[in-house]
Design a protein around this motif. Structure first.
Motif, mmCIF file in Angstrom:
data_model
loop_
_atom_site.group_PDB
_atom_site.id
_atom_site.type_symbol
_atom_site.label_atom_id
_atom_site.label_comp_id
_atom_site.label_asym_id
_atom_site.label_seq_id
_atom_site.Cartn_x
_atom_site.Cartn_y
_atom_site.Cartn_z
ATOM 1 N N THR A 233 0.842 -1.191 0.000
ATOM 2 C CA THR A 233 0.000 0.000 0.000
ATOM 3 C C THR A 233 0.878 1.243 0.000
ATOM 4 O O THR A 233 2.055 1.194 0.397
ATOM 5 C CB THR A 233 -0.911 0.042 1.232
ATOM 6 O OG1 THR A 233 -0.093 0.144 2.411
ATOM 7 C CG2 THR A 233 -1.783 -1.211 1.311
ATOM 8 N N ILE A 234 0.306 2.355 -0.422
ATOM 9 C CA ILE A 234 1.042 3.613 -0.387
ATOM 10 C C ILE A 234 1.436 3.957 1.048
ATOM 11 O O ILE A 234 2.512 4.509 1.296
ATOM 12 C CB ILE A 234 0.212 4.743 -1.024
ATOM 13 C CG1 ILE A 234 0.181 4.549 -2.554
ATOM 14 C CG2 ILE A 234 0.777 6.118 -0.680
ATOM 15 C CD1 ILE A 234 -0.589 5.598 -3.317
ATOM 16 N N ASP A 235 0.592 3.598 1.991
ATOM 17 C CA ASP A 235 0.909 3.850 3.389
ATOM 18 C C ASP A 235 2.181 3.111 3.817
ATOM 19 O O ASP A 235 2.959 3.611 4.638
ATOM 20 C CB ASP A 235 -0.263 3.413 4.273
ATOM 21 C CG ASP A 235 -0.165 3.966 5.683
ATOM 22 O OD1 ASP A 235 0.267 5.129 5.838
ATOM 23 O OD2 ASP A 235 -0.510 3.239 6.635
ATOM 24 N N GLN A 236 2.415 1.927 3.242
ATOM 25 C CA GLN A 236 3.630 1.166 3.539
ATOM 26 C C GLN A 236 4.859 1.751 2.852
ATOM 27 O O GLN A 236 5.974 1.618 3.332
ATOM 28 C CB GLN A 236 3.454 -0.293 3.102
ATOM 29 C CG GLN A 236 2.435 -1.074 3.920
ATOM 30 C CD GLN A 236 2.207 -2.459 3.337
ATOM 31 O OE1 GLN A 236 1.841 -2.606 2.171
ATOM 32 N NE2 GLN A 236 2.439 -3.494 4.144
ATOM 33 N N LEU A 237 4.643 2.400 1.716
ATOM 34 C CA LEU A 237 5.743 2.910 0.905
ATOM 35 C C LEU A 237 6.134 4.340 1.250
ATOM 36 O O LEU A 237 7.198 4.809 0.864
ATOM 37 C CB LEU A 237 5.364 2.846 -0.578
ATOM 38 C CG LEU A 237 5.068 1.446 -1.134
ATOM 39 C CD1 LEU A 237 4.502 1.543 -2.540
ATOM 40 C CD2 LEU A 237 6.326 0.588 -1.123
ATOM 41 N N ALA A 238 5.248 5.045 1.964
ATOM 42 C CA ALA A 238 5.482 6.461 2.252
ATOM 43 C C ALA A 238 5.718 6.692 3.738
ATOM 44 O O ALA A 238 5.129 6.032 4.589
ATOM 45 C CB ALA A 238 4.286 7.290 1.782
ATOM 46 N N SER A 239 6.587 7.652 4.038
ATOM 47 C CA SER A 239 6.796 8.037 5.429
ATOM 48 C C SER A 239 5.775 9.085 5.858
ATOM 49 O O SER A 239 5.543 9.283 7.052
ATOM 50 C CB SER A 239 8.212 8.585 5.621
ATOM 51 O OG SER A 239 8.418 9.725 4.811
ATOM 52 N N LYS A 240 5.155 9.736 4.855
ATOM 53 C CA LYS A 240 4.174 10.774 5.164
ATOM 54 C C LYS A 240 3.334 11.080 3.931
ATOM 55 O O LYS A 240 3.831 11.036 2.803
ATOM 56 C CB LYS A 240 4.890 12.053 5.624
ATOM 57 C CG LYS A 240 3.975 13.193 6.019
ATOM 58 C CD LYS A 240 4.798 14.396 6.474
ATOM 59 C CE LYS A 240 3.890 15.514 6.952
ATOM 60 N NZ LYS A 240 4.672 16.696 7.386
ATOM 61 N N ILE A 241 2.059 11.379 4.144
ATOM 62 C CA ILE A 241 1.197 11.921 3.098
ATOM 63 C C ILE A 241 0.720 13.277 3.598
ATOM 64 O O ILE A 241 -0.079 13.369 4.536
ATOM 65 C CB ILE A 241 0.003 11.004 2.786
ATOM 66 C CG1 ILE A 241 0.514 9.651 2.264
ATOM 67 C CG2 ILE A 241 -0.911 11.654 1.747
ATOM 68 C CD1 ILE A 241 -0.593 8.666 1.919
ATOM 69 N N ALA A 242 1.263 14.328 3.001
ATOM 70 C CA ALA A 242 1.006 15.689 3.469
ATOM 71 C C ALA A 242 -0.232 16.282 2.809
ATOM 72 O O ALA A 242 -0.520 16.012 1.643
ATOM 73 C CB ALA A 242 2.221 16.567 3.194
ATOM 74 N N GLN A 243 -0.933 17.106 3.563
ATOM 75 C CA GLN A 243 -2.124 17.776 3.067
ATOM 76 C C GLN A 243 -1.766 19.125 2.442
ATOM 77 O O GLN A 243 -0.748 19.729 2.772
ATOM 78 C CB GLN A 243 -3.122 17.998 4.201
ATOM 79 C CG GLN A 243 -3.524 16.719 4.922
ATOM 80 C CD GLN A 243 -4.195 15.730 3.980
ATOM 81 O OE1 GLN A 243 -5.132 16.066 3.279
ATOM 82 N NE2 GLN A 243 -3.696 14.499 3.969
ATOM 83 N N GLY A 244 -2.631 19.598 1.574
ATOM 84 C CA GLY A 244 -2.465 20.924 1.004
ATOM 85 C C GLY A 244 -3.447 21.902 1.611
ATOM 86 O O GLY A 244 -4.321 21.515 2.388
ATOM 87 N N GLY A 245 -3.301 23.156 1.276
ATOM 88 C CA GLY A 245 -4.210 24.169 1.786
ATOM 89 C C GLY A 245 -3.942 25.499 1.117
ATOM 90 O O GLY A 245 -2.902 25.698 0.490
ATOM 91 N N THR A 246 -4.895 26.414 1.251
ATOM 92 C CA THR A 246 -4.792 27.731 0.632
ATOM 93 C C THR A 246 -4.971 28.826 1.665
ATOM 94 O O THR A 246 -6.014 28.869 2.344
ATOM 95 C CB THR A 246 -5.865 27.902 -0.467
ATOM 96 O OG1 THR A 246 -5.713 26.877 -1.448
ATOM 97 C CG2 THR A 246 -5.750 29.262 -1.141
#
Length: 210
Positions: free
Chosen positions: A30-43
């Motif tokens: 899964t991407i969760d296993q492959l990534a150390s973080k999934i960052a959010q965006g904002g304006t």
């Protein structure tokens, strides 16, 4: 159609570089296993001028795309200030994160070559050490339709962070990831050069016709 037992079998690609033909099957993670973080965006609020035109690059899906010209993001059309950054939900992404548009549309991908933030239409994936960012980029490009199929929403489709985390990708060992990614990146460079030549020829033709 494959049976349930077939689906559980590890993936062995049909085409492979010679040195990796005996290297074993790719793993599905899964991407969760492959990534150390999934960052959010904002304006930041657009009504507050001091939040804008600062020194933090800020990218949106409108600047991303599917062709070789959008493989890397080294500049952005707009920037935000440190105060604007602190007063929004966006996060600063380290170099070589993989940025994916999560709505309007889903599935545009780029790699940032400088630290940058994103708007809420993007998610920034920071790969783990053994996940080569270039291979991850191409994996998401290939998976665009699958990602779109998972989008939900009435007005426009969007893929949530939880859905993205659970999304599965087939991946080999790091050294094979690099070999594949370098090959595909070289092709992207050729495509980019040929595109520039084509544009130059079109401009020449236009000038001659005038």
């Amino acid at each position: 159609m494959r049976s349930k037992s077939d689906k559980k079998k590890p993936l062995v690609p049909r085409l492979r570089f010679p040195e990796f033909r005996e290297a074993g099957a790719w793993e599905v993670q899964t991407i969760d296993q492959l990534a150390s973080k999934i960052a959010q965006g904002g304006t930041p609020k657009t009504s507050i001028p001091k939040y804008w035109n600062g020194d933090i690059p800020w990218i949106t899906p409108a600047e991303m795309g599917e062709d070789a010209a959008h493989h890397y993001a080294e500049t952005t059309l707009r920037t935000i200030s440190r105060e604007g950054f602190e007063n929004s939900s966006t996060e600063l992404l380290p170099v070589n994160s993989v940025i994916i548009s999560s709505r309007a549309p889903i599935g545009y991908v780029t790699i940032n070559k400088i630290e940058m933030a994103t708007n809420q239409g993007c998610k920034g994936i920071v790969p783990k050490k053994n996940t080569y960012h270039e291979f991850f980029y191409f994996s998401l490009i290939v998976a665009k339709q699958r990602l779109n199929d998972l989008g939900a929403g009435a007005g426009f489709k969007e893929i949530s962070t939880s859905t993205l985390k659970a999304f599965q990708i087939s991946i080999p060992k790091h050294i094979e990831q690099q070999k594949i990614a370098h090959c595909l990146s070289s092709l992207d460079e050729v495509i980019g050069l040929e595109s520039h030549k084509l544009d130059a020829l079109k401009n020449l033709k236009k000038g001659l016709m005038q």
